[in-house]
Scaffold this motif. Structure first.
Motif, short mmCIF file in Angstrom:
data_model
loop_
_atom_site.label_atom_id
_atom_site.label_comp_id
_atom_site.label_asym_id
_atom_site.label_seq_id
_atom_site.Cartn_x
_atom_site.Cartn_y
_atom_site.Cartn_z
N LEU A 15 -57.95 80.59 62.83
CA LEU A 15 -56.60 80.63 62.27
C LEU A 15 -55.95 81.85 61.98
CD1 LEU A 15 -53.90 79.00 61.87
CD2 LEU A 15 -54.83 78.68 59.61
N GLN A 16 -56.74 82.63 60.99
CA GLN A 16 -56.22 83.88 60.59
C GLN A 16 -56.13 84.99 61.65
OE1 GLN A 16 -58.95 84.53 57.26
NE2 GLN A 16 -57.47 83.42 55.83
N LEU A 17 -57.18 84.65 62.51
CA LEU A 17 -57.12 85.86 63.61
C LEU A 17 -55.98 85.44 64.69
CD1 LEU A 17 -58.45 88.11 65.16
CD2 LEU A 17 -59.79 86.47 66.51
N ALA A 18 -55.61 84.23 64.66
CA ALA A 18 -54.48 83.82 65.63
C ALA A 18 -53.20 83.95 64.80
CB ALA A 18 -54.69 82.35 65.77
N VAL A 19 -53.25 84.17 63.61
CA VAL A 19 -52.07 84.58 62.73
C VAL A 19 -51.57 85.89 62.97
CG1 VAL A 19 -50.87 84.75 60.43
CG2 VAL A 19 -51.73 82.40 61.54
N GLU A 20 -52.70 86.74 62.99
CA GLU A 20 -52.56 88.26 63.12
C GLU A 20 -52.45 88.70 64.57
OE1 GLU A 20 -55.89 90.53 61.50
OE2 GLU A 20 -56.48 88.90 60.38
N ASP A 21 -52.78 87.91 65.53
CA ASP A 21 -52.43 88.18 66.86
C ASP A 21 -51.01 88.02 66.99
OD1 ASP A 21 -54.97 89.00 67.53
OD2 ASP A 21 -55.69 87.32 68.42
N ALA A 22 -50.43 86.73 66.48
CA ALA A 22 -49.17 86.32 66.76
C ALA A 22 -48.24 87.39 66.18
CB ALA A 22 -48.76 84.96 66.04
N PHE A 23 -48.49 87.73 65.03
CA PHE A 23 -47.54 88.89 64.39
C PHE A 23 -47.73 90.24 65.02
CE2 PHE A 23 -47.55 86.48 60.49
CZ PHE A 23 -46.10 86.52 59.85
N THR A 97 -41.46 82.48 58.29
CA THR A 97 -41.19 84.20 58.74
C THR A 97 -39.59 84.44 59.06
OG1 THR A 97 -43.55 83.95 59.83
CG2 THR A 97 -42.07 85.47 60.69
N ARG A 98 -39.14 83.43 59.63
CA ARG A 98 -37.77 83.53 59.60
C ARG A 98 -37.07 83.88 58.47
NH1 ARG A 98 -38.00 79.35 63.22
NH2 ARG A 98 -37.08 77.74 61.81
N GLU A 99 -37.34 82.99 57.29
CA GLU A 99 -36.86 82.96 56.14
C GLU A 99 -37.00 84.28 55.23
OE1 GLU A 99 -38.07 79.87 53.86
OE2 GLU A 99 -36.89 78.24 55.17
N GLN A 100 -38.23 85.02 55.42
CA GLN A 100 -38.87 85.94 54.79
C GLN A 100 -38.83 87.31 55.56
OE1 GLN A 100 -42.28 83.52 52.26
NE2 GLN A 100 -42.54 85.72 52.42
N GLY A 101 -38.87 87.21 56.85
CA GLY A 101 -38.96 88.27 57.64
C GLY A 101 -37.75 88.56 58.68
N GLY A 102 -36.82 87.51 58.53
CA GLY A 102 -35.85 87.79 59.35
C GLY A 102 -35.95 87.64 60.91
N ALA A 103 -37.14 87.22 61.35
CA ALA A 103 -37.39 87.31 62.89
C ALA A 103 -37.98 85.95 63.10
CB ALA A 103 -37.99 88.59 63.11
N ALA A 104 -37.78 85.69 64.37
CA ALA A 104 -38.68 84.56 65.19
C ALA A 104 -40.07 85.00 65.56
CB ALA A 104 -37.86 83.86 66.21
N VAL A 105 -41.00 84.51 65.25
CA VAL A 105 -42.40 84.76 65.80
C VAL A 105 -42.74 83.36 66.25
CG1 VAL A 105 -44.75 85.41 65.28
CG2 VAL A 105 -42.65 86.50 64.09
N ASP A 106 -43.65 83.52 67.40
CA ASP A 106 -44.26 82.21 68.12
C ASP A 106 -45.48 82.09 67.53
OD1 ASP A 106 -44.78 80.02 69.77
OD2 ASP A 106 -44.73 81.20 71.56
N PHE A 107 -45.72 80.82 66.83
CA PHE A 107 -46.76 80.52 66.26
C PHE A 107 -47.52 79.01 67.17
CE2 PHE A 107 -45.12 82.81 62.92
CZ PHE A 107 -45.81 83.74 62.37
N ALA A 108 -46.90 78.87 68.09
CA ALA A 108 -47.19 77.69 68.78
C ALA A 108 -48.55 77.49 69.07
CB ALA A 108 -46.27 77.51 70.20
N GLY A 109 -49.39 78.55 69.38
CA GLY A 109 -50.65 78.60 69.76
C GLY A 109 -51.69 78.24 68.55
N LEU A 110 -51.30 78.22 67.61
CA LEU A 110 -51.91 77.97 66.33
C LEU A 110 -52.40 76.44 66.45
CD1 LEU A 110 -50.31 79.78 63.37
CD2 LEU A 110 -51.68 80.68 65.21
#
Length: 110
Positions: A15-23, A97-110
């Protein structure tokens, strides 16, 4: 059925690797630090998301500006689910991520 120790660590590591990859794939300017099994995501505005494993409870914990959240792994669904409100981690992480970073990031693959 509770997760065994090896399976728990394998799931959190993946999971942590997938989160890093998504960012990384998002192009969002964040600082990622993974140390001692704790993944910290730092946004430009100084806010953070902190993922930590709670081995005795077999939970993944997420600290965000809006609070702390505890996740259990749902084997049938193959997803981490918030113990407090039932929200799946990918949806919550996208919202935070939208609330804190102001951008949309796709985490659907988690």
């Amino acid at each position: 059925m509770s997760l065994g120790e090896a399976r728990f660590h394998s799931l959190v590591d993946a999971l942590q690797l997938a989160v890093e990859d998504a960012f990384d794939a998002s192009g969002l300017d964040v600082d990622l630090e993974n140390s001692g099994g704790v993944l910290t995501v730092r946004f430009d505005n100084g806010s953070q998301l902190i993922f930590s494993r709670q081995e005795p409870l077999r939970q993944l914990w997420l600290a965000a500006r809006s609070g702390g959240f505890h996740f259990d792994y749902d084997e049938a669904a193959g997803v981490w689910v918030c113990a407090g409100n039932g929200e799946a981690l990918p949806a919550m992480l996208a919202r935070l991520t939208r609330e804190q970073g102001g951008a949309a990031v796709d985490f659907a693959g988690l």
